[in-house]
Design a protein around this motif. Structure first.
Motif, PDB file in Angstrom:
ATOM      1  N   MET A   1       0.827  -1.188   0.000  1.00 26.00           N
ATOM      2  CA  MET A   1       0.000   0.000   0.000  1.00 26.00           C
ATOM      3  C   MET A   1       0.879   1.262   0.000  1.00 26.00           C
ATOM      4  O   MET A   1       0.668   2.136  -0.808  1.00 26.00           O
ATOM      5  N   GLU A   2       1.844   1.328   0.926  1.00 25.33           N
ATOM      6  CA  GLU A   2       2.689   2.521   0.991  1.00 25.33           C
ATOM      7  C   GLU A   2       3.606   2.628  -0.215  1.00 25.33           C
ATOM      8  O   GLU A   2       4.019   3.726  -0.567  1.00 25.33           O
ATOM      9  N   ASP A   3       3.922   1.479  -0.838  1.00 22.09           N
ATOM     10  CA  ASP A   3       4.767   1.529  -2.024  1.00 22.09           C
ATOM     11  C   ASP A   3       4.030   2.163  -3.200  1.00 22.09           C
ATOM     12  O   ASP A   3       4.645   2.753  -4.073  1.00 22.09           O
ATOM     13  N   ARG A   4       2.689   2.082  -3.219  1.00 18.98           N
ATOM     14  CA  ARG A   4       1.896   2.726  -4.273  1.00 18.98           C
ATOM     15  C   ARG A   4       1.632   4.194  -3.967  1.00 18.98           C
ATOM     16  O   ARG A   4       1.292   4.958  -4.852  1.00 18.98           O
ATOM     17  N   ASP A   5       1.735   4.572  -2.704  1.00 19.30           N
ATOM     18  CA  ASP A   5       1.467   5.954  -2.284  1.00 19.30           C
ATOM     19  C   ASP A   5       2.553   6.372  -1.296  1.00 19.30           C
ATOM     20  O   ASP A   5       2.398   6.197  -0.090  1.00 19.30           O
ATOM     21  N   PRO A   6       3.663   6.906  -1.805  1.00 25.70           N
ATOM     22  CA  PRO A   6       4.780   7.247  -0.917  1.00 25.70           C
ATOM     23  C   PRO A   6       4.439   8.281   0.155  1.00 25.70           C
ATOM     24  O   PRO A   6       5.104   8.363   1.168  1.00 25.70           O
ATOM     25  N   GLN A   7       3.383   9.036  -0.045  1.00 19.77           N
ATOM     26  CA  GLN A   7       2.978  10.060   0.923  1.00 19.77           C
ATOM     27  C   GLN A   7       2.068   9.511   2.016  1.00 19.77           C
ATOM     28  O   GLN A   7       1.769  10.206   2.979  1.00 19.77           O
ATOM     29  N   LEU A   8       1.617   8.282   1.872  1.00 20.27           N
ATOM     30  CA  LEU A   8       0.653   7.706   2.801  1.00 20.27           C
ATOM     31  C   LEU A   8       1.160   7.716   4.239  1.00 20.27           C
ATOM     32  O   LEU A   8       0.435   8.116   5.147  1.00 20.27           O
ATOM     33  N   GLY A   9       2.376   7.292   4.458  1.00 20.05           N
ATOM     34  CA  GLY A   9       2.930   7.262   5.809  1.00 20.05           C
ATOM     35  C   GLY A   9       2.932   8.640   6.451  1.00 20.05           C
ATOM     36  O   GLY A   9       2.550   8.794   7.616  1.00 20.05           O
ATOM     37  N   GLN A  10       3.317   9.651   5.690  1.00 27.48           N
ATOM     38  CA  GLN A  10       3.336  11.014   6.219  1.00 27.48           C
ATOM     39  C   GLN A  10       1.931  11.498   6.528  1.00 27.48           C
ATOM     40  O   GLN A  10       1.697  12.156   7.544  1.00 27.48           O
ATOM     41  N   ARG A  11       0.979  11.179   5.662  1.00 28.25           N
ATOM     42  CA  ARG A  11      -0.409  11.590   5.910  1.00 28.25           C
ATOM     43  C   ARG A  11      -0.952  10.928   7.167  1.00 28.25           C
ATOM     44  O   ARG A  11      -1.663  11.565   7.955  1.00 28.25           O
ATOM     45  N   LEU A  12      -0.609   9.655   7.372  1.00 26.34           N
ATOM     46  CA  LEU A  12      -1.063   8.965   8.581  1.00 26.34           C
ATOM     47  C   LEU A  12      -0.412   9.553   9.827  1.00 26.34           C
ATOM     48  O   LEU A  12      -1.082   9.736  10.850  1.00 26.34           O
ATOM     49  N   GLU A  13       0.878   9.865   9.772  1.00 22.17           N
ATOM     50  CA  GLU A  13       1.550  10.489  10.913  1.00 22.17           C
ATOM     51  C   GLU A  13       0.893  11.818  11.253  1.00 22.17           C
ATOM     52  O   GLU A  13       0.629  12.114  12.422  1.00 22.17           O
ATOM     53  N   LYS A  14       0.615  12.624  10.247  1.00 22.13           N
ATOM     54  CA  LYS A  14      -0.041  13.919  10.477  1.00 22.13           C
ATOM     55  C   LYS A  14      -1.436  13.724  11.060  1.00 22.13           C
ATOM     56  O   LYS A  14      -1.857  14.473  11.946  1.00 22.13           O
ATOM     57  N   ALA A  15      -2.158  12.722  10.575  1.00 21.27           N
ATOM     58  CA  ALA A  15      -3.497  12.453  11.099  1.00 21.27           C
ATOM     59  C   ALA A  15      -3.430  12.058  12.569  1.00 21.27           C
ATOM     60  O   ALA A  15      -4.233  12.526  13.383  1.00 21.27           O
ATOM     61  N   ILE A  16      -2.470  11.214  12.924  1.00 19.07           N
ATOM     62  CA  ILE A  16      -2.307  10.796  14.323  1.00 19.07           C
ATOM     63  C   ILE A  16      -2.063  12.020  15.206  1.00 19.07           C
ATOM     64  O   ILE A  16      -2.730  12.207  16.223  1.00 19.07           O
ATOM     65  N   MET A  17      -1.111  12.847  14.825  1.00 22.11           N
ATOM     66  CA  MET A  17      -0.769  14.010  15.643  1.00 22.11           C
ATOM     67  C   MET A  17      -1.934  14.999  15.715  1.00 22.11           C
ATOM     68  O   MET A  17      -2.206  15.557  16.773  1.00 22.11           O
TER      69      MET A  17
END
Length: 91
Positions: A1-17
């Motif tokens: 999933m993250e390999d198809r959307d390199p920004q996904l991890g950053q978006r999830l981190e921002k959502a958590i915070m």
């Protein structure tokens, strides 16, 4: 999933915070809260984001931003089994 959307991890981190900031210093969230926030559909496709959300939480643990807990106590990634919660790191 993250390999198809390199920004996904950053978006999830921002959502958590962002979710933690909105809920206050003593609040905790489930990784599913972040997955639902980032998912752009109205079905249960957010479930596919659960593992990426957990990985995002562990990156934030490594950065000292949050703690992942089970039973209200911080848990190490290697020992975490089953449902977890995420809260701001205690300083």
């Amino acid at each position: 999933m993250e390999d198809r959307d390199p920004q996904l991890g950053q978006r999830l981190e921002k959502a958590i915070m962002s979710l933690l900031e909105r809920r206050g210093d003593t609040a905790s969230i489930c990784p599913s809260d972040a997955a639902r926030t980032v998912y752009e559909g109205d079905d249960d496709g957010w479930r596919a984001l659960m593992e990426p959300a957990r990985r995002a939480a562990w990156r934030l643990v490594n950065d000292g931003e949050v703690e992942v807990t089970q039973g209200g106590r911080p848990v190490e990634e290697a020992q975490a089994r089953g449902p977890v919660r995420i809260r701001r790191a205690r300083r």
